[in-house]
Design an enzyme around this catalytic site. Structure first.
Site, PDB file in Angstrom:
ATOM      1  N   ASP B 383      47.178  34.031  33.437  1.00 52.73           N
ATOM      2  CA  ASP B 383      46.825  35.217  34.385  1.00 52.73           C
ATOM      3  C   ASP B 383      48.031  36.051  34.326  1.00 52.73           C
ATOM      4  O   ASP B 383      49.164  35.493  34.733  1.00 52.73           O
ATOM      5  CB  ASP B 383      46.598  34.526  35.661  1.00 52.73           C
ATOM      6  CG  ASP B 383      46.286  35.722  36.759  1.00 52.73           C
ATOM      7  OD1 ASP B 383      46.773  36.962  36.465  1.00 52.73           O
ATOM      8  OD2 ASP B 383      45.652  35.216  37.880  1.00 52.73           O
ATOM      9  N   HIS B 384      47.679  37.150  33.727  1.00 57.15           N
ATOM     10  CA  HIS B 384      49.068  37.846  33.702  1.00 57.15           C
ATOM     11  C   HIS B 384      49.733  38.610  34.849  1.00 57.15           C
ATOM     12  O   HIS B 384      50.916  38.835  34.650  1.00 57.15           O
ATOM     13  CB  HIS B 384      48.769  39.155  32.458  1.00 57.15           C
ATOM     14  CG  HIS B 384      49.990  39.597  31.625  1.00 57.15           C
ATOM     15  ND1 HIS B 384      51.101  39.612  32.023  1.00 57.15           N
ATOM     16  CD2 HIS B 384      49.842  39.927  30.148  1.00 57.15           C
ATOM     17  CE1 HIS B 384      51.990  39.907  31.036  1.00 57.15           C
ATOM     18  NE2 HIS B 384      51.147  40.079  29.866  1.00 57.15           N
ATOM     19  N   ARG B 385      49.008  38.356  35.825  1.00 55.01           N
ATOM     20  CA  ARG B 385      49.708  38.772  37.048  1.00 55.01           C
ATOM     21  C   ARG B 385      50.725  37.842  37.602  1.00 55.01           C
ATOM     22  O   ARG B 385      51.661  37.999  38.276  1.00 55.01           O
ATOM     23  CB  ARG B 385      48.719  38.900  38.356  1.00 55.01           C
ATOM     24  CG  ARG B 385      47.628  39.903  38.148  1.00 55.01           C
ATOM     25  CD  ARG B 385      46.405  39.693  38.902  1.00 55.01           C
ATOM     26  NE  ARG B 385      45.849  38.290  38.797  1.00 55.01           N
ATOM     27  CZ  ARG B 385      44.767  38.096  39.846  1.00 55.01           C
ATOM     28  NH1 ARG B 385      44.351  39.079  40.598  1.00 55.01           N
ATOM     29  NH2 ARG B 385      44.115  36.821  39.539  1.00 55.01           N
TER      30      ARG B 385
END
Lengths: 342, 411, 325
Positions: B383-385
């Site tokens: 999850d790039h967040r």
């Protein structure tokens, strides 16, 4: 028959008890009394238990008629057959069936003589050749001719005794059976217990001929009546008929003139609209039980102590029967579908 | 005291439950703590306990029907107690969601006592009005088997009844439309959606559309892992699987990279202290991820035993909610299906999932010579967040190192 | 195997059973000296004597009850009713005694009696002599009701009935007594409660018994010419009913017509239909068709009598209706 007796002989004859010609021992006479007393106490208790809802359905008490059942059944052998109608507890007890099994049957328990499947009107005991109580007025009468036919077919000398009320003697199948029994000379004794009322309808209002036994005259059958409030007379009459059936294979129709002290069934008042209280009280004067007790006491065959002991003993037997019935289990659910077919 | 039983929340994600079975019927006495019903949640079939003693006076939700969490499903009260206030409560009457209606067009069976006079009249008038499809039982059965919409058929029987020959005619003319050419016995069928499948659909759509996924793939030399596992299993005391070793190795790598063991919370990022790894277990009608807790603190033998126990109970639908919730990372292994490599969808609120392929024999260069080596590909979905590319790469690099030198796991 | 008339097959069954078991006897109106009102017992008096072949007065309730009492102590009476119409006088004996003694005695007694005789219409016998009463008998738990359609079935089922420990009501047909068929010699016993497929077919099931089997078979033969293959099923025993043979056939053909001579209201055919509806509902492509006697007493006039009874054309019409032809 017309023998002339001297005075001395006459006195001797008069002192003889009336049962001297019947060959009954004192013990046997006491037993007659005891069986009648058992039926009376058992039925009184059954009425109580009915009131407590322990017994359901119809419950027809035999109180008042004990002398008929006891005298008649005492005239039988163990291998003779008995059919009864719906007022059958007294006959079952007179036949020596276990009071526990009879009370349990009334309670609808699996330990009952019909395993709880028959109830008050359908007491059965194959081991005593007690062929059952039947609920359709007169419907069982031909069955008795059937066992009589069967014993004759099989070459046995058993006799069949069939009880029914006087109301059954108006049914068609009663007459069909009397005809067949007379026609085929079947060893059967029909004992009509005329207690004066078919439910609430008096004999005079239901029968064109009031001497019920005379209905057998149409079939040229041996017939007669006896005092159904007297156990000795009951024994005497039935014994003679049973002997005739056994030795010469001939049927007999007997009318026992008797009276019931209770209502037709438990749901019926003692006198109701069809008879007066006074009539019932008057009839109770010939209650077969105290009447026979007095006779036995007078003759020295029974003592008051013995009577009292007997009461206590019977009370215990009845208590035990109620306790047994109460504690017995109901028939299991599988019984619902059992014995519909073999 | 009269109590209304409400549909309990029996899993962290449960929004609705289906009553599979009432173990008590109306009028039965129930004791506190007694199981009164079985409820299908999105995850498992659960037992519903009574919290009060009394008589089960009213059931609002019949078997096979569902109710939202918190909606009343039954009333327990004293034998003669007045429950009219609870009965007329609006919340009670709107609780039931008829799943039967979703499954077929057949009218929902209701008991006579539930049927009001007005609805009875209405049903009769419907029949007379002819809106009902008249069809023989046999024709209806065939139509259902062959997936034919009977409302489009014209009946040739008396009073327009659709009979067998009407259905057969459609089948013979339009056979290809309904029956696959190569498999005469395979027909198109429609199945109702289970609670579990609904949840899978909802959550994974949410994950794939809200969590920006990126993927990092590495290939691992599994030679040492194979030797290591053989040595352990040769003791005869344990039966360690490759997945057990991968789970343990992942925990090791997560401990070294705590920013992967984390969750996007909108305003904040939670970095979890405990390492709880979910293991994806395939079921007949979906999947579930039972969770092994404190993985880095547990030895391989314990991880292996727990994994086996959880998987077998997952198949029996016997997992408790706490056993399939609260994970911080997931391992999904399709190696047994001879899959080279794949990318998995993150199981929110986790930030990473490791997809593991098969171990394959490949020619490799070792000390300048070509030999047969054993290789396995793994793909981490991030999850790039929460996880940046370098962080994900570092995790994979550490994981690869551990697997290529697994002795460290025995420490 | 011999070609025998129905009455001869029944006679053979009774004769063989009486030879086998001395407790079996035959009783009824005109069974002995007269040689049987319908000659079913012909020669049996000469063979077994007056003790075992017994003429009764016309007193149905009396001798039915007498037979039941004899059965209670181990005899195995065969009671012939000159016709089942007359047996109505004995229904109290059959319903209240034969059927119930075992149950209400808690299993202490059994009643191994066979009550047999012709049932249904003959020719021009009018209302009181032309009744098919199997539904009344089959309604009563405790009775077994048998209605054979061929001489061989008659023999095999009557032998079973005599050996069965339950009261068996055996319903024959005056119109069939002369009908001939192959009958196996000697020990040929068919189990009670097992039906038979009299003709195979795939398009429709016709269920019938007793005389109506022959109406059904004739209809099936004509239907064949129109390309309709009818299967004809004979339950043979009405109660207990062989559901398997019926359901298997209906599940195969998906259509059913029930043919019975009896009145339509609360008939055996309606009971059979109810069982098919509840147990083979999804196999039906059409409502079950019924061909019954008309809901009237039997008229005397020949033309009206024909109208009252099921016929081949009525069966064909009913079959076409369930086939949507």
């Amino acid at each position: 028959m017309a023998t002339v007796l001297s005075m001395k002989e006459k006195t001797k004859e008069a002192r003889k008890p009336r049962w001297s010609d019947l060959g009954l021992s004192s013990a046997r006479l006491v037993d007659f009394y005891k069986r009648m007393l058992l039926i009376r106490r058992f039925e009184e208790r059954a009425a109580q238990e009915y009131g407590k809802s322990k017994i359901g359905g119809f419950c027809h008490l035999y109180i008042g008629q004990e002398a008929v059942g006891v005298g008649a059944i005492e005239a039988l052998r163990e291998d003779d057959y008995i059919f009864s109608a719906y007022r059958d507890h007294g006959h079952a007890l007179a036949r020596g069936m276990d009071p526990k099994g009879i009370m349990a049957e009334l309670f609808g328990k699996v330990t009952g003589c019909s395993k709880g499947m028959g109830g008050s009107m359908h007491m059965f005991d194959a081991s005593k050749n007690f062929m059952g109580g039947y609920g359709i007025v007169g419907g069982h009468v031909p069955l008795a001719a059937g066992t009589a036919f069967g014993t004759k077919y099989l070459g046995k000398d058993s006799v069949t005794l069939c009880f029914f009320g006087e109301a059954a003697a108006n049914q068609g199948v009663f007459h069909e059976t009397l005809n067949l029994a007379a026609l085929w000379k079947l060893p059967v004794v029909f004992v009509c217990e005329n207690n004066r009322y078919g439910m609430g309808t008096a004999v005079e209002r239901a029968h064109a001929v009031w001497d019920i036994y005379q209905k057998a005259s149409a079939y040229d059958m041996a017939r007669g009546w006896f005092d159904g409030m007297d156990v000795i007379e009951s024994y005497r009459a039935v014994k003679e008929a049973v002997d005739r059936a056994r030795t010469s294979s001939e049927p007999t129709m007997l009318e026992a003139r008797t009276y019931r002290f209770r209502g037709h069934s438990m749901s019926d008042p003692i006198h109701g609209h069809y008879r007066t209280k006074e009539e019932v009280e008057e009839q109770k004067k010939s209650d077969p039980i105290p009447r026979f007790a007095e006779e036995l006491l007078r003759g020295g065959i029974l003592t008051q102590t013995a009577v009292d002991d007997m009461e206590a003993e019977i009370k215990a037997v009845v208590n035990e029967a109620v306790e047994f019935a109460d504690q017995s289990p109901e028939p299991p659910a599988e019984f619902l579908h059992e014995n519909v077919y073999v | 005291m009269a109590t209304r039983i409400e549909m309990p929340k029996l899993s962290d994600t449960m929004e609705e439950g289906i009553i599979l079975k009432w173990l008590k019927k109306e009028g039965d006495a129930v004791k506190q703590g007694e199981i009164i019903a079985e409820v299908q949640t999105d995850k498992a079939d659960m037992e519903l306990e009574a919290y009060d003693s009394g008589i089960l006076r009213k059931i609002f939700v019949p078997e096979g029907s569902g109710a939202a969490v918190g909606k009343p499903i039954a009333i327990i009260a004293g034998a003669g107690e007045d429950i009219s206030a609870l009965l007329t409560d609006k919340r009670s009457t709107e609780a039931v969601q008829h799943h039967a209606e979703e499954k077929s067009s057949a009218p929902v069976e209701t008991s006579l006592s539930q049927r009001s006079p007005e609805t009875t009249v209405k049903q009769v008038s419907n029949e007379n009005g002819g809106s009902r499809v008249k069809i023989s039982p046999l024709a209806k059965k065939i139509a259902q088997e062959k997936n034919i919409n009977v409302s489009t058929l014209a009946g040739s029987g008396p009073m327009g009844r659709i009979i067998k020959r009407d259905v057969e005619e459609v089948l013979s003319h339009g056979a290809t439309a309904f029956v696959p050419r190569h498999a005469a016995n395979v027909s198109t069928q429609q199945f109702p959606v289970s609670m579990m499948r609904k949840t899978i659909a909802k959550r994974l759509v949410e994950s794939k559309t809200t969590a920006p996924h990126f993927y990092v793939t590495s290939e691992v030399d599994m030679k040492r892992v194979i030797e290591f596992r053989s040595a352990l299993n040769a003791t005869g005391e344990v039966k360690i699987s490759y997945n057990d070793i991968i789970v343990k190795a992942a925990a090791y790598a997560l401990r070294k990279n705590p920013n992967v063991n984390a969750s996007w919370m909108g305003e904040t990022i939670t970095q979890h202290g405990e390492i709880r790894i979910g293991i994806a277990v395939a079921l007949d009608d979906g999947l579930i991820t039972p969770v092994i807790r404190d993985v880095d603190a547990k030895g391989l033998a314990q991880i292996s035993a727990e994994a086996k126990d959880l998987a077998s109970r997952a198949h029996e639908r016997k997992l408790k909610p706490e056993e399939y919730s609260g994970g911080t990372f997931t391992v999904s292994n399709l190696g047994m299906f001879d899959v080279e490599n794949f990318a998995a969808i993150i199981n929110p609120p986790e930030a990473g999932i490791l997809a593991v392929g098969s171990i394959t024999e490949e020619p490799v260069v070792e000390n300048g010579a070509i030999v047969i080596g054993n290789r396995m590909k793994m793909t981490l979905s991030c999850d790039h967040r929460v996880i940046d590319g370098a962080v994900g790469a570092q995790f994979m690099s550490d994981l690869k190192k551990i697997l290529e030198n697994p002795a460290v796991l025995a420490l | 195997m011999a070609m025998l008339a129905f009455r001869e097959a029944l006679n053979q069954a009774m004769t063989e059973e009486m030879e086998r078991d001395p407790n079996v006897f035959l009783m009824g109106e005109e069974v002995a000296q007269y040689q049987g009102a319908y000659k079913v017992s012909q020669g049996m008096l000469q063979k077994f004597g007056e003790k075992r072949v017994i003429d009764t007065p016309i007193t149905e309730a009396g001798f039915a009850g007498l037979g039941i009492g004899a059965a209670m102590i181990g005899l195995r009476p065969i009671v012939e009713m000159m016709t089942w119409n007359f047996a109505i006088l004995a229904f109290d004996q059959l319903f209240n005694n034969a059927a119930k003694i075992r149950y209400m005695s808690g299993g202490q007694f059994k009643v191994p009696i066979v009550v047999r005789g012709p049932s249904g219409a003959a020719h021009a016998l009018a209302a009181q002599h032309s009744q098919s009463l199997e539904a009344m008998l089959a309604h009563v738990p405790g009775l077994i009701v048998v209605a054979p359609s061929t001489p061989a079935d008659g023999k095999g089922l009557l032998k079973s009935a005599v050996r069965d420990d339950n009261p068996v009501m055996f319903m024959e047909s005056e119109m069939m007594y002369g009908q001939k068929g192959e009958v196996p010699d000697g020990e040929y016993v068919l189990p009670l409660g097992v039906g038979d497929v009299k003709r195979g077919g795939k398009d429709v099931t016709i269920i019938a018994w007793s005389k109506m089997i022959h109406v059904a078979l004739a209809a099936a033969e004509q239907l064949k010419n129109e390309g309709i293959e009818a299967e004809v099923v004979d339950p043979r025993t009405i109660h207990p009913l062989d559901e398997t043979v019926i359901l298997d056939s209906v599940k195969k053909t998906n259509r059913c017509v029930i043919v019975e001579e009896a009145w339509p209201f609360a008939s055996v055919g309606k009971e059979i239909a109810s069982r098919i509806y509840s147990q083979a509902f999804d196999y039906l492509d059409a409502p079950i068709g019924h061909v019954n006697g008309a809901d009237v007493p039997m008229p005397y006039a020949h033309n009206l009598e024909k109208l009252m009874l099921p016929s081949v054309p009525r069966v064909i019409d009913a079959v076409k209706e369930v086939l949507y032809r």
